[in-house]
Design a protein around this motif. Structure first.
Motif, PDB file in Angstrom:
ATOM      1  N   GLN A  30       2.546 -11.697  18.228  1.00 24.91           N
ATOM      2  CA  GLN A  30       3.662 -11.995  16.821  1.00 24.91           C
ATOM      3  C   GLN A  30       2.672 -11.785  15.826  1.00 24.91           C
ATOM      4  OE1 GLN A  30       7.574 -11.513  18.624  1.00 24.91           O
ATOM      5  NE2 GLN A  30       6.814 -13.566  19.703  1.00 24.91           N
ATOM      6  N   PHE A  31       1.639 -12.821  15.959  1.00 20.06           N
ATOM      7  CA  PHE A  31       0.903 -13.147  14.621  1.00 20.06           C
ATOM      8  C   PHE A  31      -0.193 -12.622  13.998  1.00 20.06           C
ATOM      9  CE2 PHE A  31       3.983 -16.585  15.938  1.00 20.06           C
ATOM     10  CZ  PHE A  31       5.223 -16.392  14.935  1.00 20.06           C
ATOM     11  N   GLY A  32      -0.334 -12.160  15.052  1.00 16.95           N
ATOM     12  CA  GLY A  32      -2.212 -11.560  14.504  1.00 16.95           C
ATOM     13  C   GLY A  32      -1.784  -9.855  13.049  1.00 16.95           C
ATOM     14  N   HIS A  33      -0.990  -9.239  13.714  1.00 17.87           N
ATOM     15  CA  HIS A  33      -0.602  -8.084  12.861  1.00 17.87           C
ATOM     16  C   HIS A  33      -0.017  -8.923  11.239  1.00 17.87           C
ATOM     17  CE1 HIS A  33       1.433  -4.483  11.340  1.00 17.87           C
ATOM     18  NE2 HIS A  33       2.461  -5.506  10.895  1.00 17.87           N
ATOM     19  N   PRO A  34       0.604 -10.150  11.313  1.00 16.59           N
ATOM     20  CA  PRO A  34       0.655 -10.120   9.416  1.00 16.59           C
ATOM     21  C   PRO A  34      -0.417 -11.121   8.767  1.00 16.59           C
ATOM     22  CG  PRO A  34       2.547 -11.287  11.432  1.00 16.59           C
ATOM     23  CD  PRO A  34       1.253 -10.274  12.450  1.00 16.59           C
ATOM     24  N   VAL A  35      -0.856 -11.540   9.741  1.00 18.03           N
ATOM     25  CA  VAL A  35      -2.043 -12.135   9.286  1.00 18.03           C
ATOM     26  C   VAL A  35      -3.238 -11.139   9.254  1.00 18.03           C
ATOM     27  CG1 VAL A  35      -3.932 -14.111  10.037  1.00 18.03           C
ATOM     28  CG2 VAL A  35      -1.958 -14.238  10.476  1.00 18.03           C
ATOM     29  N   LEU A  36      -3.837  -9.389  10.085  1.00 18.67           N
ATOM     30  CA  LEU A  36      -3.895  -9.220   9.645  1.00 18.67           C
ATOM     31  C   LEU A  36      -3.646  -8.146   8.168  1.00 18.67           C
ATOM     32  CD1 LEU A  36      -6.638  -7.448   9.871  1.00 18.67           C
ATOM     33  CD2 LEU A  36      -4.962  -5.366  12.111  1.00 18.67           C
ATOM     34  N   MET A  37      -3.082  -8.045   8.146  1.00 21.22           N
ATOM     35  CA  MET A  37      -1.676  -7.227   7.010  1.00 21.22           C
ATOM     36  C   MET A  37      -2.169  -8.131   5.310  1.00 21.22           C
ATOM     37  SD  MET A  37      -1.122  -4.688   7.699  1.00 21.22           S
ATOM     38  CE  MET A  37      -2.625  -3.862   9.425  1.00 21.22           C
ATOM     39  N   TRP A  38      -2.283  -9.337   5.437  1.00 21.74           N
ATOM     40  CA  TRP A  38      -2.661 -10.181   4.937  1.00 21.74           C
ATOM     41  C   TRP A  38      -3.899 -10.130   4.080  1.00 21.74           C
ATOM     42  CZ3 TRP A  38       0.628 -11.986   0.981  1.00 21.74           C
ATOM     43  CH2 TRP A  38       2.137 -11.798   0.754  1.00 21.74           C
ATOM     44  N   ALA A  39      -4.676 -10.547   5.418  1.00 16.23           N
ATOM     45  CA  ALA A  39      -6.420 -10.009   4.405  1.00 16.23           C
ATOM     46  C   ALA A  39      -6.522  -8.813   4.452  1.00 16.23           C
ATOM     47  CB  ALA A  39      -7.144 -10.218   6.487  1.00 16.23           C
ATOM     48  N   LEU A  40      -5.632  -7.465   5.112  1.00 15.56           N
ATOM     49  CA  LEU A  40      -6.197  -6.778   4.189  1.00 15.56           C
ATOM     50  C   LEU A  40      -5.439  -6.212   2.584  1.00 15.56           C
ATOM     51  CD1 LEU A  40      -5.207  -3.806   6.982  1.00 15.56           C
ATOM     52  CD2 LEU A  40      -7.785  -4.844   6.610  1.00 15.56           C
ATOM     53  N   LEU A  41      -4.066  -6.613   2.361  1.00 18.54           N
ATOM     54  CA  LEU A  41      -3.441  -6.479   1.119  1.00 18.54           C
ATOM     55  C   LEU A  41      -4.607  -7.578   0.219  1.00 18.54           C
ATOM     56  CD1 LEU A  41      -1.554  -6.036  -0.968  1.00 18.54           C
ATOM     57  CD2 LEU A  41      -0.411  -8.211  -0.105  1.00 18.54           C
ATOM     58  N   GLY A  42      -5.129  -8.938   0.111  1.00 21.93           N
ATOM     59  CA  GLY A  42      -6.366  -8.076  -0.535  1.00 21.93           C
ATOM     60  C   GLY A  42      -7.597  -8.274  -0.719  1.00 21.93           C
ATOM     61  N   PHE A  43      -8.007  -6.901   0.759  1.00 20.45           N
ATOM     62  CA  PHE A  43      -9.297  -6.523   0.842  1.00 20.45           C
ATOM     63  C   PHE A  43      -9.130  -5.294  -0.396  1.00 20.45           C
ATOM     64  CE2 PHE A  43     -10.919  -7.822   4.459  1.00 20.45           C
ATOM     65  CZ  PHE A  43     -11.751  -9.510   3.822  1.00 20.45           C
ATOM     66  N   ALA A  44      -7.638  -4.820  -0.373  1.00 14.93           N
ATOM     67  CA  ALA A  44      -7.382  -3.837  -1.345  1.00 14.93           C
ATOM     68  C   ALA A  44      -6.514  -4.095  -2.294  1.00 14.93           C
ATOM     69  CB  ALA A  44      -5.313  -3.186  -0.823  1.00 14.93           C
ATOM     70  N   VAL A  45      -6.470  -4.746  -3.426  1.00 14.09           N
ATOM     71  CA  VAL A  45      -6.776  -5.808  -4.474  1.00 14.09           C
ATOM     72  C   VAL A  45      -8.436  -5.421  -5.141  1.00 14.09           C
ATOM     73  CG1 VAL A  45      -6.291  -7.511  -6.352  1.00 14.09           C
ATOM     74  CG2 VAL A  45      -4.521  -6.942  -4.197  1.00 14.09           C
ATOM     75  N   TYR A  46      -9.042  -5.599  -3.702  1.00  8.40           N
ATOM     76  CA  TYR A  46     -10.528  -6.356  -4.452  1.00  8.40           C
ATOM     77  C   TYR A  46     -10.945  -5.244  -4.280  1.00  8.40           C
ATOM     78  CZ  TYR A  46     -15.356  -6.915  -4.365  1.00  8.40           C
ATOM     79  OH  TYR A  46     -16.837  -7.325  -4.911  1.00  8.40           O
ATOM     80  N   SER A  47     -10.766  -4.135  -3.404  1.00  6.91           N
ATOM     81  CA  SER A  47     -10.966  -2.486  -3.102  1.00  6.91           C
ATOM     82  C   SER A  47     -10.635  -1.316  -4.945  1.00  6.91           C
ATOM     83  CB  SER A  47     -10.670  -1.254  -2.132  1.00  6.91           C
ATOM     84  OG  SER A  47     -11.039  -0.190  -1.942  1.00  6.91           O
ATOM     85  N   LEU A  48      -9.352  -2.448  -5.271  1.00  7.45           N
ATOM     86  CA  LEU A  48      -8.960  -1.455  -6.295  1.00  7.45           C
ATOM     87  C   LEU A  48      -9.639  -1.908  -7.353  1.00  7.45           C
ATOM     88  CD1 LEU A  48      -6.450  -0.417  -8.923  1.00  7.45           C
ATOM     89  CD2 LEU A  48      -5.600  -2.849  -8.659  1.00  7.45           C
ATOM     90  N   TYR A  49     -10.458  -3.218  -7.893  1.00  9.21           N
ATOM     91  CA  TYR A  49     -11.028  -3.872  -8.773  1.00  9.21           C
ATOM     92  C   TYR A  49     -12.568  -3.454  -8.727  1.00  9.21           C
ATOM     93  CZ  TYR A  49     -14.681  -6.772 -10.981  1.00  9.21           C
ATOM     94  OH  TYR A  49     -15.476  -7.176 -10.978  1.00  9.21           O
ATOM     95  N   LEU A  50     -13.280  -2.662  -7.964  1.00 10.95           N
ATOM     96  CA  LEU A  50     -14.182  -1.968  -7.315  1.00 10.95           C
ATOM     97  C   LEU A  50     -14.030  -0.955  -7.848  1.00 10.95           C
ATOM     98  CD1 LEU A  50     -15.556  -3.102  -3.783  1.00 10.95           C
ATOM     99  CD2 LEU A  50     -16.252  -4.158  -6.448  1.00 10.95           C
ATOM    100  N   GLY A  51     -12.428  -0.166  -7.369  1.00 19.84           N
ATOM    101  CA  GLY A  51     -12.592   1.729  -7.902  1.00 19.84           C
ATOM    102  C   GLY A  51     -12.729   1.487  -9.668  1.00 19.84           C
TER     103      GLY A  51
END
Length: 157
Positions: free
Chosen positions: A14-35
């Motif tokens: 049950q904790f795999g999804h939240p951990v993955l999504m928090w990591a993806l949120l961080g990657f999404a912010v970094y992707s915004l920076y790159l964009g």
């Protein structure tokens, strides 16, 4: 066919999804920076500055990270729904699930715009940016609503 899943696996899965999504949120912010850096590279007038920005390869890094985000968002969405179903025998249809599904659709549409952007279509570029800003806003809301769900899961342990 009923597959017996050990209780410890059901609990900790049950904790795999939240951990993955928090990591993806961080990657999404970094992707915004790159964009934003790609946009800056495209619009800067000083040729020397532009050459320096081009050397940093923002476009390829943004493209690669976007591909990773797309893949793992789809996996995370399906995985989160699967774990919820396995542990509860049903999905809880509510804002968190519906917004998560909408986000998966938004990121797929955003990625589908890339071939048009590569051909110089400015409308596709603007749409891509707007979809991803909306996606990032929804992602932030999902992080908060998801932590409420995690707290409910923890309280039941």
């Amino acid at each position: 066919m009923d597959i017996a899943i050990p209780a410890s696996v059901k609990t900790w899965s049950q904790f795999g999804h939240p951990v993955l999504m928090w990591a993806l949120l961080g990657f999404a912010v970094y992707s915004l920076y790159l964009g934003l850096q790609i946009r800056r590279t495209r619009t800067v007038e000083d040729k020397d500055v532009r050459k320096e920005l081009i050397k940093k390869d923002f476009r390829n890094r943004h493209y690669q990270l976007g591909s990773i985000l797309l893949a793992f968002m789809v996996i995370g969405t399906i995985g989160g729904m699967a774990v919820t179903y396995i542990n509860n025998g049903k999905l809880f249809v509510g804002p968190h699930l519906l917004v998560g599904l909408a986000m998966t659709g938004l990121i797929a549409i955003s990625a589908a715009l890339v071939p048009f952007m590569q051909k110089g279509n400015e409308a596709a570029r603007v749409t891509h940016i707007l979809l991803n800003v909306a996606l990032l806003g929804l992602f932030g809301w999902q992080a908060v609503s998801g932590m409420d769900i995690v707290q409910r899961i923890i309280s039941k342990l």
